[in-house]
Design a protein around this motif. Structure first.
Motif, mmCIF file in Angstrom:
data_model
loop_
_atom_site.group_PDB
_atom_site.id
_atom_site.type_symbol
_atom_site.label_atom_id
_atom_site.label_comp_id
_atom_site.label_asym_id
_atom_site.label_seq_id
_atom_site.Cartn_x
_atom_site.Cartn_y
_atom_site.Cartn_z
ATOM 1 N N ASP A 217 0.838 -1.202 0.000
ATOM 2 C CA ASP A 217 0.000 0.000 0.000
ATOM 3 C C ASP A 217 0.874 1.255 0.000
ATOM 4 O O ASP A 217 0.514 2.276 -0.581
ATOM 5 C CB ASP A 217 -0.899 0.035 1.247
ATOM 6 N N HIS A 218 2.014 1.140 0.677
ATOM 7 C CA HIS A 218 2.906 2.277 0.892
ATOM 8 C C HIS A 218 4.336 1.802 0.653
ATOM 9 O O HIS A 218 4.761 0.792 1.209
ATOM 10 C CB HIS A 218 2.745 2.782 2.332
ATOM 11 N N LEU A 219 5.077 2.508 -0.185
ATOM 12 C CA LEU A 219 6.457 2.139 -0.490
ATOM 13 C C LEU A 219 7.420 3.188 0.048
ATOM 14 O O LEU A 219 7.124 4.395 0.020
ATOM 15 C CB LEU A 219 6.668 1.993 -2.000
ATOM 16 N N ILE A 220 8.561 2.709 0.542
ATOM 17 C CA ILE A 220 9.649 3.580 0.982
ATOM 18 C C ILE A 220 10.876 3.210 0.176
ATOM 19 O O ILE A 220 11.352 2.067 0.248
ATOM 20 C CB ILE A 220 9.939 3.407 2.487
ATOM 21 N N ALA A 221 11.387 4.145 -0.621
ATOM 22 C CA ALA A 221 12.579 3.902 -1.437
ATOM 23 C C ALA A 221 13.785 4.522 -0.747
ATOM 24 O O ALA A 221 13.778 5.723 -0.441
ATOM 25 C CB ALA A 221 12.398 4.490 -2.837
ATOM 26 N N MET A 222 14.823 3.703 -0.507
ATOM 27 C CA MET A 222 16.004 4.162 0.212
ATOM 28 C C MET A 222 17.245 4.141 -0.669
ATOM 29 O O MET A 222 17.382 3.310 -1.566
ATOM 30 C CB MET A 222 16.246 3.295 1.454
ATOM 31 N N LYS A 223 18.149 5.055 -0.373
ATOM 32 C CA LYS A 223 19.443 5.120 -1.061
ATOM 33 C C LYS A 223 20.458 5.724 -0.101
ATOM 34 O O LYS A 223 20.226 6.785 0.480
ATOM 35 C CB LYS A 223 19.342 5.974 -2.330
ATOM 36 N N ASN A 224 21.564 5.011 0.092
ATOM 37 C CA ASN A 224 22.663 5.513 0.931
ATOM 38 C C ASN A 224 22.194 5.953 2.318
ATOM 39 O O ASN A 224 22.614 6.995 2.835
ATOM 40 C CB ASN A 224 23.391 6.665 0.242
ATOM 41 N N GLY A 225 21.317 5.149 2.932
ATOM 42 C CA GLY A 225 20.884 5.426 4.295
ATOM 43 C C GLY A 225 19.832 6.496 4.451
ATOM 44 O O GLY A 225 19.483 6.872 5.572
ATOM 45 N N ASP A 226 19.307 7.003 3.353
ATOM 46 C CA ASP A 226 18.284 8.040 3.403
ATOM 47 C C ASP A 226 17.040 7.582 2.637
ATOM 48 O O ASP A 226 17.123 6.718 1.769
ATOM 49 C CB ASP A 226 18.794 9.343 2.784
ATOM 50 N N ILE A 227 15.920 8.197 2.941
ATOM 51 C CA ILE A 227 14.691 7.944 2.199
ATOM 52 C C ILE A 227 14.641 8.909 1.019
ATOM 53 O O ILE A 227 14.633 10.130 1.197
ATOM 54 C CB ILE A 227 13.454 8.114 3.097
ATOM 55 N N VAL A 228 14.625 8.335 -0.189
ATOM 56 C CA VAL A 228 14.546 9.147 -1.397
ATOM 57 C C VAL A 228 13.122 9.651 -1.591
ATOM 58 O O VAL A 228 12.897 10.827 -1.881
ATOM 59 C CB VAL A 228 15.011 8.341 -2.629
ATOM 60 N N CYS A 229 12.162 8.757 -1.456
ATOM 61 C CA CYS A 229 10.760 9.145 -1.549
ATOM 62 C C CYS A 229 9.909 8.041 -0.945
ATOM 63 O O CYS A 229 10.360 6.904 -0.785
ATOM 64 C CB CYS A 229 10.345 9.427 -2.993
ATOM 65 N N GLU A 230 8.683 8.368 -0.616
ATOM 66 C CA GLU A 230 7.729 7.387 -0.095
ATOM 67 C C GLU A 230 6.323 7.798 -0.485
ATOM 68 O O GLU A 230 6.047 8.967 -0.750
ATOM 69 C CB GLU A 230 7.854 7.233 1.417
ATOM 70 N N GLY A 231 5.442 6.807 -0.535
ATOM 71 C CA GLY A 231 4.070 7.067 -0.913
ATOM 72 C C GLY A 231 3.460 5.854 -1.580
ATOM 73 O O GLY A 231 3.937 4.727 -1.417
ATOM 74 N N LYS A 232 2.412 6.054 -2.346
ATOM 75 C CA LYS A 232 1.772 4.976 -3.079
ATOM 76 C C LYS A 232 2.739 4.430 -4.138
ATOM 77 O O LYS A 232 3.607 5.163 -4.625
ATOM 78 C CB LYS A 232 0.495 5.468 -3.746
ATOM 79 N N PRO A 233 2.595 3.154 -4.522
ATOM 80 C CA PRO A 233 3.495 2.587 -5.539
ATOM 81 C C PRO A 233 3.562 3.427 -6.810
ATOM 82 O O PRO A 233 4.643 3.607 -7.375
ATOM 83 C CB PRO A 233 2.888 1.208 -5.805
ATOM 84 N N SER A 234 2.436 3.961 -7.249
ATOM 85 C CA SER A 234 2.426 4.755 -8.477
ATOM 86 C C SER A 234 3.199 6.053 -8.329
ATOM 87 O O SER A 234 3.669 6.632 -9.317
ATOM 88 C CB SER A 234 0.984 5.056 -8.894
ATOM 89 N N GLU A 235 3.352 6.528 -7.094
ATOM 90 C CA GLU A 235 4.097 7.757 -6.839
ATOM 91 C C GLU A 235 5.588 7.499 -6.673
ATOM 92 O O GLU A 235 6.406 8.374 -6.969
ATOM 93 C CB GLU A 235 3.558 8.442 -5.574
ATOM 94 N N VAL A 236 5.930 6.318 -6.206
ATOM 95 C CA VAL A 236 7.328 6.020 -5.884
ATOM 96 C C VAL A 236 8.058 5.346 -7.044
ATOM 97 O O VAL A 236 9.191 5.701 -7.379
ATOM 98 C CB VAL A 236 7.412 5.134 -4.617
ATOM 99 N N ILE A 237 7.406 4.354 -7.650
ATOM 100 C CA ILE A 237 8.082 3.585 -8.697
ATOM 101 C C ILE A 237 7.862 4.247 -10.050
ATOM 102 O O ILE A 237 6.904 3.964 -10.763
ATOM 103 C CB ILE A 237 7.607 2.118 -8.700
ATOM 104 N N THR A 238 8.780 5.152 -10.358
ATOM 105 C CA THR A 238 8.804 5.818 -11.656
ATOM 106 C C THR A 238 10.150 5.518 -12.304
ATOM 107 O O THR A 238 11.087 5.054 -11.636
ATOM 108 C CB THR A 238 8.641 7.336 -11.511
#
Length: 303
Positions: A217-238
């Motif tokens: 329902d909610h995705l959290i995308a991480m890179k180098n120990g930080d959150i790049v973006c989070e939200g609905k899959p359609s908002e995060v996975i671009t």
């Protein structure tokens, strides 16, 4: 799993300004996050980006050097171990079991947080353990030692133990590891069942972006120990986010089954060609062919 707890109390889990590391090396830097209550949250990112570190910190397995993890408005470090275990369950990435322990005994350990000096083992505990084993398809091997099982079977047993704990919050670090495709989807479908029936809050780390989009329902995308973006899959996975987080060129199209984002890697050697390219289609090949012809050397296609 009709025998699991009927009504769960909603508990909140969040983190504020976390800094976490190992051996003086900081992995997570000033990270804040609030886990949506009653939703399935999936943490994604490249290897060594801090996904498992964040999950362990939320579960109180790691103590942050800075910042606070908050469970129900209180610092999780100030909550007793037993109380944490009755609210929050964890399936780590590489769990270990005592030598010789059977499947039923290991799953039964998920009930330990519910025991005490007064409350002993009850029929409800039996039902919770049996229901967890039935849901993960390990009931038929209940009497077998863990040491004799395949990697996939062991993983399902560990998931059963986490389910038997009957917590409102469930954290799972790569729960589909070692599982074939059929059992991967069975486990993920089971997590959706738990979430929809009980509003159980579930947080898991997954590597498969398409599964993350379909089941999260909610995705959290991480890179180098930080959150790049989070939200609905359609908002995060671009396409831009996947390129940034994974360094991979992709096309993102609608999943024909679920309608969620589906990631299609482009790669260097698997791009479809509408026409078969000529062996002398580029300038370098043309020059080589001309030189070979001038010297009377046969090209491979002429042999």
């Amino acid at each position: 799993m009709e025998n699991l707890v009927e009504a769960l109390v909603e508990h909140s889990l969040s983190a504020q300004n976390l800094a976490v590391g190992y051996d003086q090396r900081e992995i997570i830097h000033d990270l804040s996050v609030r886990i949506p209550t009653g939703k399935i949250t999936v943490i994604v990112g490249a290897n060594a980006c801090g996904k498992s570190t964040l999950l362990k910190t939320l579960a109180r397995l790691l103590k942050p050097s800075k910042g606070t993890v908050t469970l129900d408005g209180k610092s999780i470090q100030q909550v007793s171990t037993r109380e944490v275990a009755t609210k929050l369950g964890l399936l780590p990435q590489s769990p270990t079991a005592p030598e010789g322990i059977t499947v039923a005994d290991l799953v039964g350990r998920g009930r330990y947080p519910h025991q005490g000096w007064i409350r002993q083992w009850t029929k409800a505990d039996d039902e919770a353990v049996a229901g967890a084993m039935e849901s993960t398809d390990v009931l038929e091997i209940a009497d077998r030692p863990i040491d004799e099982l395949s990697g996939g079977q062991r993983q399902r047993v560990w998931i059963a133990m986490a389910l038997a704990q009957e917590t409102d919050i469930l954290l799972l670090d790569e729960p589909t590891t070692f599982l074939d495709l059929t059992h991967q989807f069975e486990v993920l479908d089971l997590l959706v069942d738990l979430n929809q029936r009980d509003d159980r809050t579930i947080v898991l780390v997954l590597h498969d972006l398409n599964q993350a989009c379909r089941f999260g329902d909610h995705l959290i995308a991480m890179k180098n120990g930080d959150i790049v973006c989070e939200g609905k899959p359609s908002e995060v996975i671009t396409e831009a986010v996947v390129q940034d987080v994974f360094g991979l060129a992709v096309k993102v199209i609608p999943d024909p089954v679920a309608g969620s984002p589906m990631v299609v890697p482009i790669g260097r050697h698997t791009t479809r060609q509408d026409e078969t390219p000529s062996p002398v289609a580029n300038p370098a090949a043309k020059a080589l062919a001309a030189s070979a012809a001038a010297n009377g050397v046969c090209r491979p296609t002429d042999r």
